[in-house]
Design a protein around this motif. Structure first.
Motif: not given
Length: 446
Positions: A219-221, A246-250, A254-255, A431-432
């Motif tokens: 949600f924050a990302l 890992q963060l960029v993978s999420r 989402s994108e 993750t969206k």
């Protein structure tokens, strides 16, 4: 050396201060420009400060600013007697032939004011360094903060009279009326949520609380990406739990709307690669900066954020993994110290600061598993310091597929307005989160 410094005159320009005040008398509309640049304590001479304050009074009362009304106001305020007022006001009205250069003269006054603040700050830093009573790192941090505050226009001052705040509030209301979208808080990018929050306010500490696995990081990302794309400002993400990769993978999942499991396992189709390429191109245009330093402190964050230009949002994932700048044995007190420093940081940077936080296991033991403010782990100070507290809630136990694709964002605290609940779409494979119209609940994102 000290004697030489003490005999120096503080920087100020008599002509510039007189010309600024004279410009307002020639054309009262100039006050709108000047008020956006100067405050009363930017004037060095007390007489000029009092004249500017009298002009503010007339402005707030919606009265004309001219020689007659200004003299009358100064006499009633006890600043001048009638003869002195008439003599000096006529002088400053005649000293400037035109108001066209008022902005340049105001800048000269402001620059000299900043120089005086800098001299004062340096005196304080010198005194603190000579005394040596504090820890050296605290002295360095304090010195850096003083200089940075002056550069950002946030230097510490005394009390501000309500009339000056009223002037700035009038300007804000006028700007809000003429350019509403630009003057509102930073939008999250989720329409239903922004309708309740009216955007994220500058200097707000916004807490996103949830049990593990509910989706607070996602949600924050999602918000971070929305803000970076919409505002074209820099968004800084501190990830204390996951690595930057890992963060960029999420974010890519989402994108691109590519299953996060496929990204982790590498089982990607040609169509997936095409989607990821488009998503990568889009994300690379955003000013998103990621720091995955573990156990970072609020001071460490501040030092890094000060160097970021055009900062628009800060995201921290998550609060309980941060460390305090002080050694505190009691964890509750340590989290309270961290929470307080994060609120101070948001205020100093003048941007929204989103911080994720873990909830206790209390919701699991209740029949109604809706999170409450008392569920925030480790400290009630988190609840007190935050301007906005949002909880994420999903029904883990419901077997209905449509209900599993729904999440509730519960606004449990909103210092600036309404609380309530916003229902959103949640698609775990991507993750969206998405905004949903009532008839679209459970529908996958397009």
């Amino acid at each position: 050396m000290a004697e030489t410094v003490s005999t120096r005159k503080l920087p100020f320009s008599l002509e510039a201060e007189q010309s600024v005040l004279g410009s307002i008398l020639i054309d009262p509309e100039t006050f709108n420009l000047i008020a956006g640049i100067l405050k009363s304590d930017d004037f060095y001479l007390d007489e000029h400060m009092q004249i500017f304050l009298a002009m503010q009074d007339l402005y707030l009362q919606n009265r004309s600013i001219d020689v007659v009304t200004l003299i009358d106001t100064l006499i009633h305020r006890g600043v001048y007697d009638e003869n002195s007022a008439r003599s000096y006001i006529k002088l400053i009205a005649e000293v400037v032939p035109s108001h066209n250069n008022a902005g340049d003269w105001a800048k000269i006054v402001k620059d000299n004011s900043l120089l005086r603040h800098l001299i004062s700050a340096c005196d304080e830093i010198t005194e603190q360094a000579y005394s040596g009573d504090d820890d050296i790192m605290h002295i360095l941090g304090s010195a850096e903060q003083k200089i940075f505050a002056i550069a950002e226009g946030n230097e510490q001052k005394g009390f501000t009279h309500i009339r000056e705040l009223l002037v700035s509030t009038y300007e804000h209301l006028h700007s809000l009326q003429t350019n509403r979208e630009e003057m509102m808080g930073t939008p999250t990018g989720f329409g239903d949520l922004d309708h309740v929050l009216v955007g994220m306010g500058k200097s707000d500490l916004i807490l996103i609380g949830a049990r593990p696995g509910v989706g607070k990081t996602s949600f924050a990302l999602n918000i971070a990406t929305n803000v970076a794309r919409a505002t074209k400002k820099a968004v800084c993400v501190f990830s204390l739990e996951m690595s930057g990769q890992q963060l960029v993978s999420r974010m890519l999942s989402s994108e691109a709307l590519v299953d996060s499991h496929n990204i982790r396992s590498g089982e990607l189709s040609d169509d997936d690669w095409t989607k990821l390429a488009h998503a990568s191109a889009s994300l690379s245009e955003c000013d998103i900066y990621i720091d995955d330093t573990t156990g970072i402190t609020a001071t460490g964050m501040k030092a890094k954020l000060r160097r970021v230009k055009n900062l628009g949002l800060v995201v921290i994932d998550y609060l309980q993994l941060m460390q305090s700048d002080r050694r505190i044995d009691n964890r509750v007190q340590e989290v309270a110290d961290i929470s307080r420093n994060l609120k101070i940081l948001a205020k100093e940077l003048d941007v929204p600061l989103i911080c994720c936080a873990q909830l206790s296991r209390s919701p699991e033991s209740r029949t109604d598993k809706t999170p409450m403010l008392s569920d925030l782990r480790d400290s009630g100070a988190i609840e007190q310091d935050a301007d906005v507290v949002m909880f994420l809630s999903r029904d883990y136990y419901n077997t209905d597929p449509e209900k599993q694709n729904v999440a509730d964002v519960i606004i449990a605290k909103n210092r600036h307005g309404a609380t309530g609940k916003v229902t959103m779409g949640w698609f775990g494979q991507y993750t969206k989160f998405t905004s949903l119209a009532p008839e679209q609940e459970g529908a996958p994102p397009q």
